[in-house]
Design a protein around this motif. Structure first.
Motif, PDB file in Angstrom:
ATOM      1  N   LEU A   1     -10.036  -7.769   9.620  1.00 50.66           N
ATOM      2  CA  LEU A   1      -9.215  -6.512   9.069  1.00 50.66           C
ATOM      3  C   LEU A   1      -9.491  -5.438   9.839  1.00 50.66           C
ATOM      4  CD1 LEU A   1      -9.737  -7.100   5.272  1.00 50.66           C
ATOM      5  CD2 LEU A   1      -7.842  -7.660   6.537  1.00 50.66           C
ATOM      6  N   SER A   2     -10.503  -5.050  10.304  1.00 52.30           N
ATOM      7  CA  SER A   2     -11.085  -3.781  11.151  1.00 52.30           C
ATOM      8  C   SER A   2     -10.514  -3.994  12.392  1.00 52.30           C
ATOM      9  CB  SER A   2     -12.873  -3.547  11.232  1.00 52.30           C
ATOM     10  OG  SER A   2     -13.294  -3.857  10.147  1.00 52.30           O
ATOM     11  N   LEU A   3     -10.312  -5.323  12.920  1.00 51.00           N
ATOM     12  CA  LEU A   3      -9.818  -5.124  14.369  1.00 51.00           C
ATOM     13  C   LEU A   3      -8.269  -4.941  14.306  1.00 51.00           C
ATOM     14  CD1 LEU A   3      -8.975  -6.674  17.064  1.00 51.00           C
ATOM     15  CD2 LEU A   3      -8.868  -8.965  15.861  1.00 51.00           C
ATOM     16  N   GLU A   4      -7.633  -5.428  13.399  1.00 52.58           N
ATOM     17  CA  GLU A   4      -5.972  -5.388  13.381  1.00 52.58           C
ATOM     18  C   GLU A   4      -5.797  -3.811  12.920  1.00 52.58           C
ATOM     19  OE1 GLU A   4      -4.103  -7.036  14.673  1.00 52.58           O
ATOM     20  OE2 GLU A   4      -5.190  -9.147  14.795  1.00 52.58           O
ATOM     21  N   ALA A   5      -6.526  -3.119  11.975  1.00 55.86           N
ATOM     22  CA  ALA A   5      -6.429  -1.995  11.400  1.00 55.86           C
ATOM     23  C   ALA A   5      -6.555  -0.966  12.702  1.00 55.86           C
ATOM     24  CB  ALA A   5      -7.364  -1.588  10.444  1.00 55.86           C
ATOM     25  N   ASP A   6      -7.522  -1.159  13.443  1.00 54.08           N
ATOM     26  CA  ASP A   6      -7.868  -0.326  14.755  1.00 54.08           C
ATOM     27  C   ASP A   6      -7.029  -0.420  15.639  1.00 54.08           C
ATOM     28  OD1 ASP A   6      -9.653   1.396  16.090  1.00 54.08           O
ATOM     29  OD2 ASP A   6     -10.334  -0.490  17.396  1.00 54.08           O
ATOM     30  N   ARG A   7      -6.297  -1.328  16.180  1.00 53.73           N
ATOM     31  CA  ARG A   7      -5.390  -1.513  17.076  1.00 53.73           C
ATOM     32  C   ARG A   7      -4.105  -1.484  16.763  1.00 53.73           C
ATOM     33  NH1 ARG A   7      -5.303  -8.029  19.270  1.00 53.73           N
ATOM     34  NH2 ARG A   7      -4.910  -8.870  17.553  1.00 53.73           N
ATOM     35  N   MET A   8      -3.627  -1.316  15.533  1.00 55.17           N
ATOM     36  CA  MET A   8      -2.523  -0.595  14.741  1.00 55.17           C
ATOM     37  C   MET A   8      -2.229   0.548  15.386  1.00 55.17           C
ATOM     38  SD  MET A   8      -1.016  -0.175  10.877  1.00 55.17           S
ATOM     39  CE  MET A   8      -0.767  -2.150  10.546  1.00 55.17           C
TER      40      MET A   8
ATOM     41  N   LEU B   1       0.893  -1.156  -0.002  1.00 56.03           N
ATOM     42  CA  LEU B   1      -0.066   0.094   0.066  1.00 56.03           C
ATOM     43  C   LEU B   1       0.809   1.198  -0.076  1.00 56.03           C
ATOM     44  CD1 LEU B   1      -2.689  -0.817   2.598  1.00 56.03           C
ATOM     45  CD2 LEU B   1      -2.856  -0.942   0.117  1.00 56.03           C
ATOM     46  N   PRO B   2       0.534   2.355  -0.446  1.00 55.12           N
ATOM     47  CA  PRO B   2       1.176   3.794  -0.362  1.00 55.12           C
ATOM     48  C   PRO B   2       1.669   3.987   1.074  1.00 55.12           C
ATOM     49  CG  PRO B   2      -0.853   3.806  -1.721  1.00 55.12           C
ATOM     50  CD  PRO B   2      -0.982   2.716  -1.111  1.00 55.12           C
TER      51      PRO B   2
ATOM     52  N   ALA C   1      -7.667  -2.219   1.477  1.00 59.07           N
ATOM     53  CA  ALA C   1      -7.436  -0.678   1.117  1.00 59.07           C
ATOM     54  C   ALA C   1      -8.473   0.123   2.181  1.00 59.07           C
ATOM     55  CB  ALA C   1      -7.711  -0.490  -0.245  1.00 59.07           C
ATOM     56  N   ALA C   2      -9.741  -0.515   2.157  1.00 65.16           N
ATOM     57  CA  ALA C   2     -10.703   0.339   3.016  1.00 65.16           C
ATOM     58  C   ALA C   2     -10.232   0.168   4.498  1.00 65.16           C
ATOM     59  CB  ALA C   2     -12.024  -0.334   2.880  1.00 65.16           C
ATOM     60  N   SER C   3      -9.651  -0.868   4.967  1.00 64.69           N
ATOM     61  CA  SER C   3      -9.332  -0.879   6.366  1.00 64.69           C
ATOM     62  C   SER C   3      -8.026  -0.211   6.864  1.00 64.69           C
ATOM     63  CB  SER C   3      -9.135  -2.454   6.686  1.00 64.69           C
ATOM     64  OG  SER C   3     -10.692  -2.852   6.642  1.00 64.69           O
ATOM     65  N   PHE C   4      -7.051  -0.438   5.911  1.00 68.55           N
ATOM     66  CA  PHE C   4      -5.604   0.015   6.301  1.00 68.55           C
ATOM     67  C   PHE C   4      -5.329   1.080   5.524  1.00 68.55           C
ATOM     68  CE2 PHE C   4      -5.715  -4.565   7.621  1.00 68.55           C
ATOM     69  CZ  PHE C   4      -5.170  -4.459   8.987  1.00 68.55           C
TER      70      PHE C   4
ATOM     71  N   GLN D   1       4.043   3.051  19.775  1.00 73.07           N
ATOM     72  CA  GLN D   1       3.770   4.058  18.441  1.00 73.07           C
ATOM     73  C   GLN D   1       5.094   3.785  17.709  1.00 73.07           C
ATOM     74  OE1 GLN D   1       3.277   7.769  20.862  1.00 73.07           O
ATOM     75  NE2 GLN D   1       1.440   7.756  19.849  1.00 73.07           N
ATOM     76  N   ARG D   2       6.197   3.693  17.966  1.00 74.40           N
ATOM     77  CA  ARG D   2       7.330   3.483  17.071  1.00 74.40           C
ATOM     78  C   ARG D   2       7.352   2.408  16.212  1.00 74.40           C
ATOM     79  NH1 ARG D   2      13.623   2.455  18.508  1.00 74.40           N
ATOM     80  NH2 ARG D   2      14.668   3.171  16.357  1.00 74.40           N
ATOM     81  N   PHE D   3       6.906   1.313  16.741  1.00 77.02           N
ATOM     82  CA  PHE D   3       6.947   0.067  15.685  1.00 77.02           C
ATOM     83  C   PHE D   3       5.666  -0.390  15.256  1.00 77.02           C
ATOM     84  CE2 PHE D   3      10.757  -0.378  18.467  1.00 77.02           C
ATOM     85  CZ  PHE D   3      11.717  -0.647  17.501  1.00 77.02           C
ATOM     86  N   TYR D   4       4.592   0.069  15.853  1.00 79.15           N
ATOM     87  CA  TYR D   4       3.290  -0.517  15.218  1.00 79.15           C
ATOM     88  C   TYR D   4       2.794   0.652  14.282  1.00 79.15           C
ATOM     89  CZ  TYR D   4       2.588  -4.231  18.353  1.00 79.15           C
ATOM     90  OH  TYR D   4       3.067  -5.639  19.036  1.00 79.15           O
ATOM     91  N   ASP D   5       3.588   0.473  12.921  1.00 76.59           N
ATOM     92  CA  ASP D   5       3.441   1.207  11.989  1.00 76.59           C
ATOM     93  C   ASP D   5       3.242   0.557  10.474  1.00 76.59           C
ATOM     94  OD1 ASP D   5       4.725   4.507  10.972  1.00 76.59           O
ATOM     95  OD2 ASP D   5       4.589   2.729   9.400  1.00 76.59           O
ATOM     96  N   PRO D   6       2.168   0.876   9.677  1.00 78.04           N
ATOM     97  CA  PRO D   6       1.876   0.198   8.403  1.00 78.04           C
ATOM     98  C   PRO D   6       3.442  -0.141   7.698  1.00 78.04           C
ATOM     99  CG  PRO D   6       1.226   2.465   8.308  1.00 78.04           C
ATOM    100  CD  PRO D   6       1.533   1.916   9.671  1.00 78.04           C
ATOM    101  N   ALA D   7       4.426   0.763   7.773  1.00 79.40           N
ATOM    102  CA  ALA D   7       5.511   0.454   7.015  1.00 79.40           C
ATOM    103  C   ALA D   7       6.480  -0.672   7.675  1.00 79.40           C
ATOM    104  CB  ALA D   7       6.399   1.682   6.747  1.00 79.40           C
TER     105      ALA D   7
END
Length: 429
Positions: A102-109, A10-11, A205-208, A179-185
């Motif tokens: 997907l919603s769960l993991e995107a939220d707690r990221m 993803l971007p 894409a909709a979730s993350f 905050q440092r390590f739970y990043d999409p990248a």
């Protein structure tokens, strides 16, 4: 029919691996973060594992307990694990519930709550977990060996952390680590199961897709110099049984010699499983050390441990001492067998049998949808998915000459830590 796969990014940097498998109406979803005890230092050892615990304390959208009820209600499972190089969270659910996963993991990221009272409650839980481990001989021996095997690299610390650090880590240190390590990248999302890839791309894409990234994480991990000389540790503790653990520095999983050591491990002690989430098993009764030590009634059990890691770690030979023998006698018997391997090439037939057993265990560890999703993400923690796809081919190329060279290099006494666990009951007699 070959299962269709799709790998993309993803971007915001989130790596996504998708694999359609339509053998059952379920989906297995895993999200992997490149953070574990490798990313810690004295003062915050155990922080990655503690953050994992806090991820089950809920968010404003999904309060604690809600997901337990929803996932249990449909017969699903979910869990998490922290290790040296990574932390992972997974759910295996009916395919119709993919959006919840997907919603769960995107939220707690990004939205996990680190409430002070919950941080303090979890401190008690984790310290109790560590104290429970301290009643286990293998934990005590392994912790002593890791500390002796590495002077600089963070692999010297157990994942659960040092007790002094667990008593002093603050809420802000925990939250800062999150905050440092739970990043999409810094994450890999891996899904396998009964879905359509084109539709799943849209759901991911909709979730993350809108989660912002702070960019790649730069961290200097110390490079560990060679041991240079054998080190020994002796640990005493509860129980009536003595144990011996011999730990050799081992290549990282991305090193081609890792595959030769895998064959050597299979030959000596039976193959080690690389999948920590359940993978069946094979017998090790044809392995050299089992026949020499267990059938010879010098040891009660014998097994090897080789893990796929980002940096060079350890290959361990683990033995339970027979009551009629001493740890020193077990060590000598192991060394006698290792000398045979290092003095002359192993016959091709024996190498072929060791490879066959390693391949069989690898096949067992890859045979269901959850394990397929596991491998989709796991390999990115130390290499990439090509490592999984080429694993069997790499094993097949290992020759007797390779095994001889790797045995002489890796099993050199100057490359090892020898650990003895002595039960307190025997010391008091």
């Amino acid at each position: 029919m070959t299962n269709q796969t799709h790998f993309y990014t993803l971007p915001n940097g989130l790596t996504v691996h998708l694999k359609e498998i339509h053998t059952a109406p379920i989906i297995s979803s895993w999200i992997w973060y490149k953070v574990g005890s490798r990313n810690e230092h004295p003062g915050i050892t155990g922080v990655s594992h503690w953050v994992e615990h806090m991820q089950f304390k809920g968010t404003d959208r999904f309060p604690a307990g809600y997901l337990d009820r929803e996932i249990s209600r449909v017969g699903g499972i979910w869990n998490a694990m922290t290790y040296l190089d990574w932390t992972t969270y997974f759910q295996t659910l009916p395919a119709s519930m993919a959006e919840l996963s997907l919603s769960l993991e995107a939220d707690r990221m990004v939205n996990s709550r680190f409430l002070t009272e919950e941080v303090n409650m979890e401190r008690t839980v984790i310290i109790s977990e560590r104290e429970g481990n301290e009643n286990q001989p293998h934990f005590l021996l392994n912790e002593a060996i890791q500390e002796a095997a590495f002077d600089q690299h963070p692999y010297r610390y157990e994942v659960i952390g040092l007790k002094d650090d667990l008593e002093s880590i603050t809420r802000d240190q925990l939250y800062g680590h999150y905050q440092r390590f739970y990043d999409p990248a810094n994450a890999v999302l891996a899904l396998a199961g009964d879905f359509d890839i084109d539709q799943m791309v849209q759901q991911v894409a909709a979730s993350f897709g809108e989660i912002p990234s702070k960019g790649s994480i730069e961290q200097a991990i110390p490079v560990e110099p060679p041991l240079g000389v054998e080190r020994r540790v002796t640990v005493d503790g509860p129980g009536q049984t003595a144990y011996v653990q011999i730990a050799y520095r081992a290549p990282s999983a991305s090193d081609l010699d890792f595959f030769g050591l895998t064959v050597l491990d299979s030959l000596l002690t039976g193959p080690s499983s690389l999948n920590m989430f359940g993978s069946g098993g094979t017998t090790n009764k044809t392995s050299r050390l089992y026949r020499a030590l267990v059938e010879g009634e010098i040891a009660v059990s014998c097994f090897g441990t080789l893990q796929a890691t980002h940096d060079p770690y350890l290959y361990s030979i683990n033995l339970t001492v027979h009551p009629a023998h001493t740890p020193e006698e077990v060590l000598q018997a192991v060394d006698d067998e290792l000398k045979r391997v290092m003095d002359s090439p192993v016959m091709q037939e024996e190498i072929a049998r060791a490879i066959k057993q390693a391949k069989a265990l690898f096949a067992y560890s890859s045979e269901n949808i959850s394990n397929q999703a596991f491998w989709l993400g796991y390999t990115d923690m130390f290499a990439n998915y090509d490592w999984f796809e080429n694993y069997v081919n790499h094993l097949a190329k290992v020759t007797p000459k390779d095994v001889l060279r790797i045995a002489r290099e890796a099993l050199n006494p100057d490359n090892r830590v020898v650990g003895f666990y002595l039960p307190e009951e025997s010391l008091s007699q």
